[in-house]
Design a protein around this motif. Structure first.
Motif, PDB file in Angstrom:
ATOM      1  N   HIS D   4      -4.902  36.143   0.603  1.00 43.88           N
ATOM      2  CA  HIS D   4      -4.839  36.830  -0.683  1.00 43.88           C
ATOM      3  C   HIS D   4      -5.379  38.236  -0.564  1.00 43.88           C
ATOM      4  CE1 HIS D   4      -3.752  33.057  -2.529  1.00 43.88           C
ATOM      5  NE2 HIS D   4      -4.577  32.535  -1.661  1.00 43.88           N
ATOM      6  N   SER D   5      -5.289  38.963  -1.645  1.00 41.50           N
ATOM      7  CA  SER D   5      -5.696  40.365  -1.560  1.00 41.50           C
ATOM      8  C   SER D   5      -7.181  40.523  -1.270  1.00 41.50           C
ATOM      9  CB  SER D   5      -5.346  41.125  -2.830  1.00 41.50           C
ATOM     10  OG  SER D   5      -4.675  40.307  -3.711  1.00 41.50           O
ATOM     11  N   HIS D  64      -0.552  47.054   2.032  1.00 41.36           N
ATOM     12  CA  HIS D  64      -1.224  45.744   1.932  1.00 41.36           C
ATOM     13  C   HIS D  64      -0.301  44.550   1.970  1.00 41.36           C
ATOM     14  CE1 HIS D  64      -5.054  47.513  -0.149  1.00 41.36           C
ATOM     15  NE2 HIS D  64      -4.842  47.973   1.056  1.00 41.36           N
ATOM     16  N   LEU D  65       0.924  44.751   2.412  1.00 38.80           N
ATOM     17  CA  LEU D  65       1.823  43.596   2.352  1.00 38.80           C
ATOM     18  C   LEU D  65       1.352  42.485   3.281  1.00 38.80           C
ATOM     19  CD1 LEU D  65       4.371  42.741   0.877  1.00 38.80           C
ATOM     20  CD2 LEU D  65       5.661  43.285   2.903  1.00 38.80           C
ATOM     21  N   GLU D  68      -0.718  40.139   1.409  1.00 36.00           N
ATOM     22  CA  GLU D  68      -0.166  39.408   0.267  1.00 36.00           C
ATOM     23  C   GLU D  68       0.422  38.100   0.772  1.00 36.00           C
ATOM     24  OE1 GLU D  68      -0.672  40.597  -2.561  1.00 36.00           O
ATOM     25  OE2 GLU D  68      -0.762  42.783  -2.405  1.00 36.00           O
ATOM     26  N   ARG D  69       0.847  37.291  -0.178  1.00 35.50           N
ATOM     27  CA  ARG D  69       1.502  36.051   0.228  1.00 35.50           C
ATOM     28  C   ARG D  69       2.799  36.375   0.948  1.00 35.50           C
ATOM     29  NH1 ARG D  69       0.704  31.817  -4.713  1.00 35.50           N
ATOM     30  NH2 ARG D  69      -1.531  31.581  -4.386  1.00 35.50           N
TER      31      ARG D  69
END
Lengths: 590, 211, 267, 103
Positions: D4-5, D64-65, D68-69
């Motif tokens: 997660h972030s 930030h990919l 991420e999920r």
């Protein structure tokens, strides 16, 4: 304020007329605004088409009020061919963008997507409002083209360059009118982009508890996939629009090759290619066809199931068919270009893919008939329109099998066969979807029922009317009648077809007149219709669990929870013959 | 059929509704969607450029090391660095350092502004010194200028919009109004602008090869 | 209920009009046209049956399953049926297009025969011009600056080039019967479209491109050429004719043209 | 990738600096490449290859990919890449344009 679930728990309705009705961020108000914009546009578009049909069979007729409307285009009351072409361009543009894209997706979608998935609003209410007002501005800019010197453009809704790129020397209306046209389309692209982002984010993030993707009503699926198509398609159209605008205003030559001599003027352009525009345009243009028809398909599925009192036949297959249509919709644009000078090998590849898209369309038709099989059909007005949709979809789809084959397109391209085909399927079938939606959801939107008798009269007259207008187009198309001809005086073989055109024109008058019944019914029912109960059609989806019309925050601050799919009718063992989506588990005999 | 109804009442997966499947707020998802769409617009323009360039026999290759490539490389450096400052800003904001975040965002804006100024200088050089305009140039391939100005112009518009957007964010953060996610969303946009340049720079400037 | 009868009535009328050929193609005048018609008919047959059955079925369910107080069947579908009609549709559609590829390829992918008569077709707002190479068999030089429609020089022929001096320029397309013809389609301003119904051929004239089109007409007569791509306000007037002459007539016509040119160019 | 972030927060600033350095290095390689007269296809492949790597780095770290999920990646990128590939169907026509140019 935008954390996904606890999204503004209760919000009070805004006070003040402006915030409440004009610049409202309430998805229901915006949905209605879109719907009314489309309603206005459809009547403008229809008026234009009636004028066109009139001119076609009486090209020399003198009608004094033509001159009042268009002092230059119809000097002395006689419509000129260029006026005809500008009416045609505006008819196409208004109908495709401001009616078929706006009403079913932005109108109904905005109003009912949050209600059907159990959300309080769209994900981005402010962007939603902006999106509407940008669309509104686009319509104003487009209509302004009628009132500038030279009038509206005459290059058709596809605006093929060089005709659309070289400016006034190519014809009246190709000056300021065409520039306004492109600006309008660019604005519309921006608006659609905002709308698409909103729809996708809403569908992904704001579904109520228990509303799995595979429990969503097919309408929501259709809006969702349509939004994806808009997101990708309009992005490419925007690029094409920018290039065309530069060609017109900055003197570039993206779409203009060397050696052009237009109207005895040598142009200094060099290096561009008209085919590039066609590729970019149809890359958007073909998905656009599905943007227009998919919501109608979703709606027809729902309405058929509700009034057949039977679960939809093959829900999963229907979902996959929508997805397949969305996917393949991007792979077939080349079938608009079989005779445009495109590489013939590319043409063959496109033709195979085009035929492939017929398969999911066929699945949908079979499943609709499967839904009706063994049903208990209630013939309400929305149901009649949904049934009409199925009939028109078959008729319009079948002719696509001819046009999708490049070999047959060698003759049929740009004849009335094409006009008949796309009017049947993306024009009239989609409009029937909109009518079905209007009669179906009017009670929810305005809290009153529409008059059923008037509705049925409207349906039968329209159904007969549209078949009478558009079927003969296929016949004259087979005889080779080219489209976009203001009159048929110059060719011998066209003279023989004039009686058919006369028939179609009268059918068009008849059908257009029948729409006045709808208009009357719509506005009369808004004021005088019988009060609508919460769930007049005994349907199962969530919008029928809230009052008609729904309060500002839809579910009164308590989001519903969903326990089952959207089409539970005639469930064995249940007390009523339907189970609402939010009804908790009940004892049901297997 | 039974299985449709016998599904458990609790959603089995994140796709079951009542939760955000990507575990992110809708704004961020919305920005991602916008980026996808905008990326396709730029792709369409770049493909149009490729299409036209392939169909033109003598595409001019006038970019020499000095000044154009040097300038463009410097611009690339500035833009990449502004991406770094942006990500630092997001990072600071995530750790609750509001003031530091504002500083980083201002640095990013400075980078963006520097990019625009450098680019404008280069445009001026091309237009005034070399005589390249959207519709004509000394090499008699008008499409060269047209594609150049269209691509870089649209990108420059994005940079300018980005600087303004970041300005709003900086003010909001400074006043304590915006949350970390707002900064992150603006960061997504800024990095995307950077990303687009990573394709425009090699295709427009560096592909000085004869086709 | 009445809807069923209306749907059936329309289905019957449509099928009747196509069967009776009330409005139909003109008879073909070339080999491609004959093949085209065959393929059109077989497509019509297949789609006609599907169309009729689908509308029939729609009408049937409307009548059969109207609300008469019965209970609707509770069923979510049938996967076997689903697979069956999906594959049937796929086979049918893909089959149709594969069968038609031959017809399309015959037009666009074949090489023109060596002895083909070469004619240049020029579209402009709103007229057609045709250019024959003349006795020397060569198309002469052209220059857009020399274009002069009023002076009968739509191509901009450059008279300083001897090869251009004998080029025949006409406003109607005349070809000898039974001879392959290779057209070179080009446009001067906007997109036009060359369409001869009897040849079952249609091709856009795109500015900046010289698109080849090969045909052979096997029947003498005069056939109309309508512009079939929107080209502006005179689109509906952009008419010319294809005159298929006997070999003898064509030779005589060509000679007369050459003679006329020679006289014009006498000082 | 199933993180997660919060993980993005855990990443140190050092990572970003390294990514930045890598991006700059690749840019330098690209610029240098422009001065070797390599064949067209090689040049195009090298430039585009480097650009794609650079883009991927920007998307993964700066945007930030990576944190991420994975489902977000699967939702967004296939459709974009698919559409971009589709646009290349234009190219056969570009070559045809060359072929059919008036002489």
């Amino acid at each position: 304020m935008s954390s996904p679930v606890t999204h503004h728990a209760v919000h009070a309705a805004p006070k003040g007329f402006l915030r409440r009705y004009i610049f409202s961020t309430d998805h229901k108000v915006i949905g209605k605004q879109y719907y009314l914009l489309a309603l206005f546009s459809v009547f403008v578009g229809m008026l234009l088409s009636v004028l066109m049909r009139y001119h076609m069979i009486y090209p020399d007729a003198k009608v004094s009020w033509f001159e009042k409307l268009w002092p230059t285009g119809a000097a002395g009351g006689i419509m000129t061919p260029e006026l005809y072409l500008s009416l045609m361009t505006m008819h196409g543009t208004i109908m495709v963008f401001f009616v078929l894209t706006t009403a079913p997706q932005s109108g109904f979608g905005n109003y009912f997507l949050p209600l059907q998935i159990g959300a309080e609003d769209m994900a981005f209410p402010v962007i939603n409002m902006l999106s509407f007002w940008t669309t509104f501005a686009a319509l104003v800019v487009l209509l302004a083209a009628f009132f500038v010197p030279g009038g509206a453009p005459l290059s058709g809704w596809t605006a093929y360059p060089p005709l659309s790129a070289v400016g006034e020397i190519a014809g009246p209306g190709q000056g300021t009118g065409q520039t306004l046209w492109i600006l309008s389309i660019a604005l519309f692209c921006a608006a659609s982009l905002m709308g698409a982002i909103n729809f996708i984010a809403t569908t992904i993030d704001l579904r109520a508890k228990g509303m799995t993707l595979m429990r969503m009503p097919l309408t929501c699926w259709a809006w969702f996939v349509t939004a994806i198509l808009s997101l990708l398609g309009f992005a490419v159209l925007l690029a094409a629009g920018i290039l065309l605008l530069l060609d017109r205003t900055a003197g570039t030559s993206f779409f203009l090759p060397a050696g052009l001599v237009v109207n005895d003027q040598i142009l200094n352009h060099k290096g561009g290619s008209p085919l590039l525009w066609q590729h970019l345009f149809w890359f958007f243009g073909h998905p656009e066809v599905y943007i227009a028809i998919l919501p109608g398909m979703g709606l027809t599925s729902t309405v058929l199931s509700v009034f057949a009192r039977k679960p939809i036949f093959g829900y999963r297959a229907m979902v996959y068919a929508i997805l397949a249509i969305g996917f393949l919709g991007f792979l077939v644009w080349g079938h608009h270009m079989f005779v445009s000078g495109m590489n013939p090998y590319t043409g063959i590849a496109f033709s195979v893919l085009t035929m492939a898209i017929g398969v999911p369309s066929a699945i949908k038709t079979f499943n609709w008939i499967g839904t009706l099989w063994g049903a208990r059909i209630r013939f309400t007005t929305p149901m009649l329109f949904a049934l009409g949709f199925v009939s028109l979809f078959v008729t319009g789809g079948i002719s696509g099998i001819f046009l999708g084959q490049p070999a047959l397109d060698l003759y049929l391209h740009d004849t009335y066969f094409v006009v008949g085909h796309f009017h049947m399927i993306m024009g009239v079938a989609a409009i029937f979807g909109i009518f079905a939606g209007t009669y179906y959801w009017f009670p929810k939107m305005y809290g009153r029922m529409m008059n059923e008798t008037l509705g049925k009269i409207h349906f039968y007259l329209t159904f007969i009317g549209v078949y009478a207008i558009f079927t003969p187009m296929h016949f004259v198309g087979v005889a080779g009648n080219p489209r976009r001809y203001p009159n048929f005086k110059e060719f011998e073989f066209l003279g023989e077809l004039l009686p058919v055109h006369t028939f179609m024109t009268h059918a068009a008058f008849f059908t257009a007149a029948a729409q006045l019944i709808f208009l009357f019914n719509f506005f009369w029912s808004m004021k005088k219709g019988a009060k609508a109960p919460v769930n007049p059609w005994e349907a199962t989806t969530l919008e029928w669990t809230v009052p008609s019309p729904p309060p500002h925050d839809n579910f009164g601050g308590r989001l519903p929870e969903v326990y089952r799919g959207a089409y539970e009718y005639s469930v064995p063992g249940a007390e009523k013959d339907y189970l609402m989506q939010n009804e908790p588990a009940v004892a049901v005999k297997e | 059929m039974a299985e449709a109804r016998s599904e458990t009442l609790v959603p089995a997966s994140a796709w079951g509704g009542g939760a955000s499947p990507f575990a992110m707020n809708s704004k961020k998802l919305g920005m991602w969607l916008f980026i996808i769409s905008d990326a396709l617009t730029f792709s369409a323009l770049l493909v149009a450029y490729t299409y036209l360039r392939l169909a033109t026999p003598n595409w001019p290759t006038p970019f020499h090391f000095s000044p154009s490539i040097l300038f463009a490389s410097l611009m690339t450096f500035v833009l990449l660095s502004s991406s770094l400052t942006m990500v630092m800003g997001v990072h600071a904001m995530n750790h609750g350092h509001r003031r530091r975040a504002v500083g980083w965002i201002l640095a990013t804006m400075a980078g963006g502004a520097a990019f625009v100024i450098l680019h404008a200088t280069e445009w001026r050089h091309l237009i005034v010194d070399e005589g390249v305009t959207p519709f004509s140039n000394p090499w008699n391939e008008p499409l060269f200028g047209a594609t150049f100005f269209a691509l870089t112009g649209l990108h420059m518009t994005h940079v300018i919009v980005g600087v303004l957007y970041l300005g709003v964010i900086a003010i909001g953060v400074g006043r304590g109004k915006f949350k970390p996610e707002d900064v992150e969303v603006s960061g997504l946009y800024w990095h995307f602008v950077d990303l687009v340049w990573m394709f425009i720079f090699p295709l427009v400037y560096l592909m000085s090869v004869h086709i | 209920m009445p809807l069923a009868f209306i749907v059936w009535a329309f289905a019957i009328v449509i099928v009747y009009v196509f069967l009776a050929r009330l409005w139909w193609f003109p008879p073909p005048i070339n080999q491609h046209g004959i093949i085209y018609d065959q393929h059109f008919l077989s497509t019509l047959l297949v789609t006609g049956v599907i169309f009729f059955l689908a509308q029939l079925a729609l009408g049937y369910v409307i009548v059969r399953y109207r609300d008469r107080g019965q209970r609707a069947v509770y069923s979510h579908g049938n996967n076997k049926l689903e697979v069956l009609w999906t594959s049937a549709a796929a086979v049918l559609f893909i089959g149709a297009v594969l069968a038609s590829t031959r017809v399309y390829a015959g037009v666009h992918l074949g090489r023109p025969p060596e002895n083909a008569l070469r004619v240049e077709v020029l579209g402009k707002q709103f007229a057609w011009s045709f250019r024959y190479p003349g006795p020397d068999g060569k198309f002469g030089r052209t220059d857009i600056k020399l274009i002069n429609d009023a002076g009968g020089n739509p191509f901009g022929l450059d008279d300083t080039d001897p090869a251009a001096r004998d080029d025949i320029v006409t406003s109607a397309l005349r070809v000898p019967v039974g001879t392959p013809v290779r057209l070179t389609l080009k446009s001067r301003d906007v997109i036009h479209n060359f369409f001869v119904r009897e040849l079952r051929l249609k091709q856009d004239l795109v500015p900046g491109m010289e698109i080849p089109l090969v045909f052979q007409a096997d029947k003498t007569g005069v056939y109309e050429i309508p512009c079939s791509e929107l080209c502006g306000l005179g689109h509906h007037q952009m008419r010319s004719t294809l005159e298929v002459l006997t070999a003898e007539e064509f030779r005589r016509w060509e000679q007369a043209q050459v003679e006329q040119l020679r006289q014009l160019q006498q000082p | 990738m199933q993180a997660h972030s919060e993980q993005a927060i855990a990443v140190t600033a050092k990572t970003f600096v390294w990514v930045w350095v890598a991006l700059l290095a690749m840019t330098v390689v690209e610029v240098l490449l422009a001065y070797f007269h390599v064949p067209l296809l090689l040049m195009l492949t090298a430039l585009m290859g480097l650009s794609v790597i650079k883009g991927a780095l920007i998307i993964a770290y700066f945007m930030h990919l990576k944190f991420e999920r994975f489902s977000l990646f699967l939702t967004l990128f296939p459709m974009l890449i698919f559409c971009i590939l589709l646009l290349f169907i234009f190219m056969p026509d570009s070559f045809r344009l060359m072929e059919l140019r008036p002489r």
